[in-house]
Write a protein that holds these residues in place. Structure first.
Motif, PDB file in Angstrom:
ATOM      1  N   SER A  69     -51.350 -20.654   9.817  1.00 16.45           N
ATOM      2  CA  SER A  69     -52.711 -21.047   9.459  1.00 16.45           C
ATOM      3  C   SER A  69     -53.223 -22.242  10.260  1.00 16.45           C
ATOM      4  O   SER A  69     -54.422 -22.382  10.439  1.00 16.45           O
ATOM      5  N   ASP A  70     -52.348 -23.091  10.763  1.00 15.84           N
ATOM      6  CA  ASP A  70     -52.857 -24.249  11.501  1.00 15.84           C
ATOM      7  C   ASP A  70     -52.641 -24.148  13.010  1.00 15.84           C
ATOM      8  O   ASP A  70     -52.827 -25.115  13.729  1.00 15.84           O
ATOM      9  N   ASP A  71     -52.287 -22.960  13.515  1.00 10.29           N
ATOM     10  CA  ASP A  71     -52.063 -22.787  14.951  1.00 10.29           C
ATOM     11  C   ASP A  71     -53.309 -23.079  15.796  1.00 10.29           C
ATOM     12  O   ASP A  71     -53.191 -23.439  16.958  1.00 10.29           O
ATOM     13  N   ASP A  72     -54.496 -22.881  15.213  1.00  9.52           N
ATOM     14  CA  ASP A  72     -55.728 -23.050  15.989  1.00  9.52           C
ATOM     15  C   ASP A  72     -56.185 -24.504  16.098  1.00  9.52           C
ATOM     16  O   ASP A  72     -57.141 -24.810  16.797  1.00  9.52           O
ATOM     17  N   ILE A  73     -55.509 -25.393  15.411  1.00  9.37           N
ATOM     18  CA  ILE A  73     -55.936 -26.798  15.431  1.00  9.37           C
ATOM     19  C   ILE A  73     -55.745 -27.382  16.832  1.00  9.37           C
ATOM     20  O   ILE A  73     -54.685 -27.229  17.442  1.00  9.37           O
ATOM     21  N   ILE A  74     -56.805 -28.015  17.365  1.00  9.36           N
ATOM     22  CA  ILE A  74     -56.704 -28.652  18.676  1.00  9.36           C
ATOM     23  C   ILE A  74     -56.072 -30.033  18.487  1.00  9.36           C
ATOM     24  O   ILE A  74     -56.639 -30.889  17.813  1.00  9.36           O
ATOM     25  N   VAL A  75     -54.884 -30.204  19.071  1.00  2.10           N
ATOM     26  CA  VAL A  75     -54.210 -31.500  18.906  1.00  2.10           C
ATOM     27  C   VAL A  75     -54.467 -32.433  20.091  1.00  2.10           C
ATOM     28  O   VAL A  75     -54.429 -33.640  19.950  1.00  2.10           O
ATOM     29  N   CYS A  76     -54.701 -31.862  21.295  1.00  2.00           N
ATOM     30  CA  CYS A  76     -55.061 -32.698  22.449  1.00  2.00           C
ATOM     31  C   CYS A  76     -56.521 -32.418  22.754  1.00  2.00           C
ATOM     32  O   CYS A  76     -56.862 -31.377  23.308  1.00  2.00           O
ATOM     33  N   ARG A  77     -57.383 -33.365  22.363  1.00  2.00           N
ATOM     34  CA  ARG A  77     -58.817 -33.129  22.494  1.00  2.00           C
ATOM     35  C   ARG A  77     -59.298 -33.339  23.925  1.00  2.00           C
ATOM     36  O   ARG A  77     -60.315 -32.818  24.330  1.00  2.00           O
ATOM     37  N   CYS A  78     -58.559 -34.136  24.711  1.00  2.00           N
ATOM     38  CA  CYS A  78     -58.941 -34.322  26.124  1.00  2.00           C
ATOM     39  C   CYS A  78     -58.737 -33.038  26.908  1.00  2.00           C
ATOM     40  O   CYS A  78     -59.521 -32.700  27.786  1.00  2.00           O
ATOM     41  N   GLU A  79     -57.647 -32.328  26.632  1.00  2.00           N
ATOM     42  CA  GLU A  79     -57.266 -31.187  27.473  1.00  2.00           C
ATOM     43  C   GLU A  79     -57.302 -29.864  26.704  1.00  2.00           C
ATOM     44  O   GLU A  79     -56.816 -28.845  27.221  1.00  2.00           O
ATOM     45  N   ASP A  80     -57.854 -29.865  25.474  1.00  2.00           N
ATOM     46  CA  ASP A  80     -58.008 -28.615  24.712  1.00  2.00           C
ATOM     47  C   ASP A  80     -56.686 -27.876  24.495  1.00  2.00           C
ATOM     48  O   ASP A  80     -56.545 -26.716  24.904  1.00  2.00           O
ATOM     49  N   VAL A  81     -55.719 -28.525  23.918  1.00  2.00           N
ATOM     50  CA  VAL A  81     -54.435 -27.863  23.668  1.00  2.00           C
ATOM     51  C   VAL A  81     -54.257 -27.716  22.154  1.00  2.00           C
ATOM     52  O   VAL A  81     -54.448 -28.678  21.403  1.00  2.00           O
ATOM     53  N   THR A  82     -53.917 -26.495  21.709  1.00  2.00           N
ATOM     54  CA  THR A  82     -53.774 -26.245  20.279  1.00  2.00           C
ATOM     55  C   THR A  82     -52.318 -26.396  19.827  1.00  2.00           C
ATOM     56  O   THR A  82     -51.382 -26.311  20.632  1.00  2.00           O
TER      57      THR A  82
ATOM     58  N   GLY B 195     -50.776 -24.219  18.186  1.00  2.00           N
ATOM     59  CA  GLY B 195     -50.135 -22.922  18.430  1.00  2.00           C
ATOM     60  C   GLY B 195     -49.535 -22.845  19.829  1.00  2.00           C
ATOM     61  O   GLY B 195     -48.439 -22.321  20.025  1.00  2.00           O
ATOM     62  N   GLU B 196     -50.263 -23.381  20.831  1.00  2.00           N
ATOM     63  CA  GLU B 196     -49.751 -23.357  22.213  1.00  2.00           C
ATOM     64  C   GLU B 196     -48.503 -24.224  22.324  1.00  2.00           C
ATOM     65  O   GLU B 196     -47.540 -23.866  23.018  1.00  2.00           O
ATOM     66  N   ILE B 197     -48.516 -25.361  21.657  1.00  2.51           N
ATOM     67  CA  ILE B 197     -47.347 -26.253  21.692  1.00  2.51           C
ATOM     68  C   ILE B 197     -46.150 -25.557  21.052  1.00  2.51           C
ATOM     69  O   ILE B 197     -45.044 -25.550  21.605  1.00  2.51           O
ATOM     70  N   ARG B 198     -46.368 -24.923  19.912  1.00  2.00           N
ATOM     71  CA  ARG B 198     -45.266 -24.224  19.224  1.00  2.00           C
ATOM     72  C   ARG B 198     -44.711 -23.084  20.078  1.00  2.00           C
ATOM     73  O   ARG B 198     -43.504 -22.866  20.131  1.00  2.00           O
ATOM     74  N   GLU B 199     -45.619 -22.369  20.790  1.00  4.64           N
ATOM     75  CA  GLU B 199     -45.174 -21.246  21.619  1.00  4.64           C
ATOM     76  C   GLU B 199     -44.238 -21.745  22.727  1.00  4.64           C
ATOM     77  O   GLU B 199     -43.196 -21.140  22.997  1.00  4.64           O
ATOM     78  N   LYS B 200     -44.612 -22.875  23.374  1.00  2.00           N
ATOM     79  CA  LYS B 200     -43.785 -23.386  24.464  1.00  2.00           C
ATOM     80  C   LYS B 200     -42.460 -23.955  23.932  1.00  2.00           C
ATOM     81  O   LYS B 200     -41.438 -23.877  24.612  1.00  2.00           O
ATOM     82  N   ILE B 201     -42.464 -24.534  22.742  1.00  4.10           N
ATOM     83  CA  ILE B 201     -41.194 -25.012  22.165  1.00  4.10           C
ATOM     84  C   ILE B 201     -40.290 -23.803  21.890  1.00  4.10           C
ATOM     85  O   ILE B 201     -39.098 -23.822  22.187  1.00  4.10           O
ATOM     86  N   ARG B 202     -40.881 -22.729  21.381  1.00  5.76           N
ATOM     87  CA  ARG B 202     -40.084 -21.511  21.140  1.00  5.76           C
ATOM     88  C   ARG B 202     -39.559 -20.926  22.448  1.00  5.76           C
ATOM     89  O   ARG B 202     -38.496 -20.329  22.493  1.00  5.76           O
ATOM     90  N   GLU B 203     -40.324 -21.119  23.556  1.00  3.03           N
ATOM     91  CA  GLU B 203     -39.871 -20.618  24.866  1.00  3.03           C
ATOM     92  C   GLU B 203     -38.755 -21.469  25.460  1.00  3.03           C
ATOM     93  O   GLU B 203     -38.196 -21.112  26.492  1.00  3.03           O
ATOM     94  N   GLY B 204     -38.485 -22.632  24.876  1.00  5.95           N
ATOM     95  CA  GLY B 204     -37.346 -23.413  25.363  1.00  5.95           C
ATOM     96  C   GLY B 204     -37.654 -24.812  25.866  1.00  5.95           C
ATOM     97  O   GLY B 204     -36.759 -25.505  26.336  1.00  5.95           O
ATOM     98  N   LEU B 205     -38.919 -25.247  25.797  1.00  3.87           N
ATOM     99  CA  LEU B 205     -39.215 -26.631  26.192  1.00  3.87           C
ATOM    100  C   LEU B 205     -38.797 -27.554  25.041  1.00  3.87           C
ATOM    101  O   LEU B 205     -39.091 -27.275  23.880  1.00  3.87           O
ATOM    102  N   THR B 206     -38.101 -28.643  25.392  1.00 11.61           N
ATOM    103  CA  THR B 206     -37.500 -29.468  24.336  1.00 11.61           C
ATOM    104  C   THR B 206     -37.924 -30.932  24.384  1.00 11.61           C
ATOM    105  O   THR B 206     -37.431 -31.732  23.611  1.00 11.61           O
ATOM    106  N   THR B 207     -38.809 -31.299  25.335  1.00 12.09           N
ATOM    107  CA  THR B 207     -39.209 -32.709  25.454  1.00 12.09           C
ATOM    108  C   THR B 207     -40.729 -32.827  25.619  1.00 12.09           C
ATOM    109  O   THR B 207     -41.396 -31.882  26.055  1.00 12.09           O
ATOM    110  N   THR B 208     -41.239 -34.009  25.298  1.00 12.86           N
ATOM    111  CA  THR B 208     -42.681 -34.256  25.478  1.00 12.86           C
ATOM    112  C   THR B 208     -43.057 -34.184  26.954  1.00 12.86           C
ATOM    113  O   THR B 208     -44.156 -33.744  27.291  1.00 12.86           O
TER     114      THR B 208
END
Lengths: 93, 375
Positions: free
Chosen positions: A4-17, A19-32
């Motif tokens: 339900s909260d995947d659509d929330i924009i967390v980076c307002r400068c660069e329009d990143v949601t 959901g996109e962050i969660r997808e990349k963590i699931r793909e194997g990215l482990t650091t900021t």
């Protein structure tokens, strides 16, 4: 809950949601740093002031790492945006 | 754990060699990366993809790489933001113009569509240029740029899909050669590999030293910055070999720009305020309107240099390969170079003879001097 909260924009400068962050963590990215390079999260003029704490929380939660071990990306100068002409004026003084 | 091939370095060169090996059928490959793919020089580079070189070898590697870049997004399944807005190279003196005319003839003979243009023609392509500071230019419309972070990521993911193992946060700390295999010590245990590839970028020399090979490479800092995004101003890269400046608006809308500076060899990647002043002075000289643009962030990376500013490619000991010393133009020639390296490792004859780039050229004194390098 996650869906339900995947659509929330967390980076307002660069329009990143969230959901996109969660997808990349699931793909194997482990650091900021990796998320910043692939998604541009935290690369905007606000220098990640809003988004990086949320990204750290998400990494901590999804990967079960204590939040204090999820480091923020390296701080880079300048601290605030500065115009080239201001840099030139400053160097002439 | 045992693998047929071990690659040290998860930058674009290491990941692209791994991907090409797997694509050609060798899937038992491991990449050791002491941080994460793109943490080193690839993720810090200027993103330009240029075919306008003064030596045939560089023209061929660059031309071959552009052909690969043109379809790489679909091949790897990630949009790497490759754009062909061209490269505009400023000529400031008659002597420079004569060299550029020779370069253009060579480039045209190799299928690279560059041409010499007048100041007026340059102003049609980039209306913001200061006509006082140059006398002519060269332009190649099929040069361009790609997003290095996404390209590195795309190669790494595609390699993994084909079965390559990418070990993040894994630093090789020692190498032993025993009975035709390499035994590697890392912070995550020991590994044995049949072939070893040094693609360690800025750290090529200490990595080769672990295998007992002395490389004539050294590293030096190059700084770079990015501006706040603005509406599209021009599509090409603008560069000058006199000041060593390069300026490019990326699809995001921001400009990425850097400049060559005198640096001591070393591993320093800190940013300096002197660089900001230097860039501000030079960029407003060639593009006066840039006074109004704002710097968002600056960073630095390492050029891994060689005595003739050309890479060292090939097998230097039985089973030990190097793809190092790219001297600031590794990203742009990585796709073709990686394909050639993978073929060499597998004993397949590549379509470009890279023997002039072998390590022994330095002993023989056969340096290849490229007239068109930045810094």
């Amino acid at each position: 809950m996650e869906k339900s909260d995947d659509d929330i924009i967390v980076c307002r400068c660069e329009d990143v949601t969230l959901g996109e962050i969660r997808e990349k963590i699931r793909e194997g990215l482990t650091t900021t740093e990796e998320l910043k390079r692939v998604l541009r999260v935290g690369m905007g003029p606000c220098r990640g002031k809003t988004c990086i704490p949320i990204v750290r929380r998400e990494l901590s939660r999804m990967l079960s790492i204590p939040i204090e071990d999820v480091l923020p990306p390296k701080d880079r100068p300048p601290v605030v945006m500065v115009k080239f002409k201001s840099i030139l004026e400053g160097s002439e003084k | 754990m045992n693998f047929d091939v071990g690659i040290i370095g998860g930058g674009v060169v290491g990941c692209a060699i791994a991907y090409n090996l797997a694509r050609l059928g060798e899937k038992d490959v491991v990449v050791f990366e002491k941080q994460y793919p793109g943490a080193g020089s690839t993720g810090r580079c200027g993103a330009g993809v240029r075919q306008q070189w003064g030596l045939e070898m560089n023209c061929r590697l660059a031309r071959g790489s552009v052909k690969i870049f043109e379809q790489l997004s679909s091949e790897l399944g990630v949009d790497i933001e490759f754009r062909q807005g061209g490269y505009l190279v400023l000529a400031h003196t008659e002597k420079q113009l004569e060299q550029f005319e020779r370069n253009v003839s060579l480039q045209n003979s190799l299928g690279i569509p560059s041409r010499v243009i007048t100041v007026e023609e340059a102003l049609e392509i980039v209306p913001y240029l200061n006509p006082e500071v140059f006398i002519a230019a060269t332009f190649c419309p099929t040069d361009g740029h790609a997003n290095p972070l996404l390209t590195n990521y795309a190669y790494a993911k595609a390699a993994e899909r084909l079965g390559v193992k990418i070990m993040k946060f894994t630093e090789v700390t020692g190498v032993e050669r025993l009975n035709g295999v390499f035994r590697l010590r890392t912070n995550r245990g020991d590994f044995e590999v049949g072939c070893l590839v040094n693609a360690a970028g800025g750290y090529s020399k200490p990595v080769a030293a672990m295998v007992g090979v002395d490389l004539p490479t050294y590293s030096e800092r190059h700084q770079i910055l990015v501006t706040a995004p603005v509406p599209r101003m021009f599509d090409c890269m603008v560069i000058s070999f006199t000041s060593g400046i390069y300026v490019q608006q990326v699809p995001h809308g921001s400009f990425v720009l850097g400049i060559a500076e005198d640096e001591e060899p070393g591993y320093n990647t800190n940013s300096s305020w002197q660089f900001l002043e230097h860039v501000a002075r030079e960029v407003t000289s060639i593009l006066p309107v840039f006074g109004e643009l704002s710097v968002v962030r600056q960073w630095a990376g390492l050029y891994n240099k060689t005595p003739d500013s050309q890479p060292i490619l090939g097998e230097v000991l039985p089973g030990f390969f190097v793809a190092v010393g790219f001297s600031g133009h590794g990203f742009m020639i990585a796709p073709k170079t990686a394909e050639i390296m993978a073929k060499l490792i597998l004993g397949i004859k590549p379509d470009i003879d890279i023997s002039p780039l072998s390590l022994d050229r330095f002993e023989k004194g056969e340096l290849i001097v490229e007239p068109s390098v930045v810094g």
